[in-house]
Structures are given as structure tokens and as C-alpha cells.
Write a protein that holds these residues in place. Structure first.
Motif, short mmCIF file in Angstrom:
data_model
loop_
_atom_site.label_atom_id
_atom_site.label_comp_id
_atom_site.label_asym_id
_atom_site.label_seq_id
_atom_site.Cartn_x
_atom_site.Cartn_y
_atom_site.Cartn_z
N VAL A 101 1.01 -1.03 -0.16
CA VAL A 101 -0.16 -0.45 -0.20
C VAL A 101 0.71 0.71 0.00
O VAL A 101 0.60 2.00 -0.92
CB VAL A 101 -1.14 -0.08 0.98
CG1 VAL A 101 -1.65 1.72 1.03
CG2 VAL A 101 -2.18 -1.24 0.78
N ARG A 102 1.79 0.86 1.24
CA ARG A 102 2.72 2.13 1.14
C ARG A 102 3.64 2.74 0.12
O ARG A 102 3.98 4.08 -0.20
CB ARG A 102 3.53 2.07 2.47
CG ARG A 102 2.96 2.36 3.59
CD ARG A 102 1.81 3.39 3.47
NE ARG A 102 1.00 3.85 4.70
CZ ARG A 102 -0.36 3.32 5.26
NH1 ARG A 102 -0.93 4.35 3.86
NH2 ARG A 102 -0.77 3.51 6.22
N ASN A 103 4.18 2.01 -1.29
CA ASN A 103 4.38 1.41 -2.18
C ASN A 103 4.06 2.36 -3.24
O ASN A 103 4.88 2.88 -4.46
CB ASN A 103 5.66 0.60 -2.25
CG ASN A 103 7.29 0.64 -1.44
OD1 ASN A 103 7.57 1.51 -0.91
ND2 ASN A 103 6.87 -1.51 -0.59
N LEU A 111 -5.05 4.80 1.41
CA LEU A 111 -4.94 4.98 2.14
C LEU A 111 -4.28 5.29 2.76
O LEU A 111 -3.93 4.94 4.48
CB LEU A 111 -4.70 3.62 2.21
CG LEU A 111 -5.77 2.20 1.99
CD1 LEU A 111 -5.21 0.85 1.48
CD2 LEU A 111 -6.93 2.42 2.43
N ALA A 112 -4.19 6.97 3.32
CA ALA A 112 -2.78 7.66 4.04
C ALA A 112 -3.37 7.69 5.12
O ALA A 112 -2.46 7.52 5.79
CB ALA A 112 -3.56 9.21 3.67
N GLY A 113 -4.56 7.83 5.82
CA GLY A 113 -4.48 7.59 7.44
C GLY A 113 -4.70 6.51 7.69
O GLY A 113 -5.49 6.27 8.73
N VAL A 114 -4.79 5.39 7.33
CA VAL A 114 -5.17 4.13 7.71
C VAL A 114 -3.69 3.44 8.14
O VAL A 114 -2.85 4.05 7.98
CB VAL A 114 -5.42 2.73 6.98
CG1 VAL A 114 -5.77 1.82 7.05
CG2 VAL A 114 -6.76 3.72 6.09
N GLY A 119 2.00 -3.83 10.86
CA GLY A 119 2.47 -3.62 9.73
C GLY A 119 3.93 -3.17 9.55
O GLY A 119 4.80 -3.21 8.78
N GLY A 120 4.19 -1.86 10.51
CA GLY A 120 5.72 -1.94 11.09
C GLY A 120 5.87 -0.56 9.98
O GLY A 120 4.13 0.47 10.13
#
Length: 160
Positions: A101-103, A111-114, A119-120
Motif C-alpha cells: 500500500v505505501r509503495n 489509505l493515507a490515514g489508515v 505492518g511496521g
């Protein structure tokens, strides 16, 4: 024509279920199958109605929403599977979901605020903390004594 419905113009009596008496029933086809989706259209429609998001819910709304949810799930699972493969794992764990998701730019915005539990964080080292490249080149010593003899370095500056 006979009023009782038993005349020659009637094709056949219908049973209580609305189908012809004695005939074979056609198997019901779900809306998910009709739309070629894996996600349950009927259940999503029920949730839309029960959630009271609007007074009325159209027939196409749950189909469209199911298609969107299925696409997002497939996208996230594909990226998480790639992350798991990169880490030489056969199972997707929350860490792989976070990396996927972050990459990804668009999923990252969505999903910025999730917070993904267990997950680390993304691996990132601040450039200020990294050693400088000029020091690395100057600090390199010759590996073998032969290279040290060829080296024109003199230590005269240290004697003074």
C-alpha cells in the motif's frame, strides 16, 4: 372465454410458487454470477439498504460497488503477493500489505490515514545520517601490501 380459467384458452395452471404446476424450476442465477463478480452483490445491496445511506437504492448501485471493491481487493492482493515474493515468503502477512500500500502512489493516497496493525514502517534512512561519500573515498586503505607500496601517499604531514 370461461371465467373460472379452466377453458381452452388457458395454457396451464400455476402453482402457489408462481411456476407452472409440474414443470421443472429453473435454477436461480445470482446477480454476482450475472455480473461475473466474486463479491456478493445481494449482500452489498442489503448493507446499502440497512445502512440508510439514502432513502432509495438503485439496482445498479450494489453491482457497481461490488465491482469496485473486487478490483481494489485484487489490486492490493497482487501488490502484497509481489512483496511477499520479494521477501521469499509464500504467505502474505500484514507487513507485505503495508509495503504494497505505501509503495503504491494511488493506494497510498487512498489509505493515507489508515494504520495497518503489525505492518511496521517503511524502511527509510535520513540522508543526513548516511556517511559522506568524500570521506569514504579518502578513508579507503589499500587492501594488499603490494598496493600500499605502489601508493604515492607520504606521511610527512603527520610528523610536523
Amino acid at each position: 372465454m370461461d371465467v373460472s380459467g379452466t377453458g381452452a384458452g388457458v395454457k396451464g395452471k400455476k402453482g402457489a410458487s408462481g411456476h407452472k404446476a409440474g414443470g421443472l424450476r429453473n435454477k436461480s442465477v445470482t446477480r454476482s454470477v450475472k455480473a461475473r463478480l466474486q463479491f456478493p452483490v445481494g449482500r452489498i445491496g442489503r448493507y446499502l439498504k440497512k445502512g440508510r445511506y439514502a432513502q432509495r437504492v438503485g439496482t445498479g448501485a450494489p453491482v457497481y460497488l461490488a465491482a469496485i471493491l473486487e478490483y481494489l481487493a485484487a489490486e492490493v492482493l497482487e501488490l502484497a503477493g509481489n512483496a511477499a515474493k520479494d521477501n521469499k515468503k509464500s504467505r502474505i502477512i500484514p507487513r507485505h500489505l503495508l509495503l504494497a500500500v505505501r509503495n503504491d502512489e494511488e493506494l497510498g493516497k487512498l489509505l493515507a490515514g489508515v494504520t495497518i496493525v503489525h505492518g511496521g514502517v517503511l524502511p527509510k534512512i535520513n540522508p543526513v545520517l548516511l556517511p559522506k561519500k568524500t570521506e569514504e573515498k579518502a578513508a579507503k586503505e589499500p587492501k594488499s601490501p603490494k598496493e600500499a607500496a605502489k601508493s604515492p601517499k607520504t606521511r610527512i604531514g603527520w610528523i610536523n
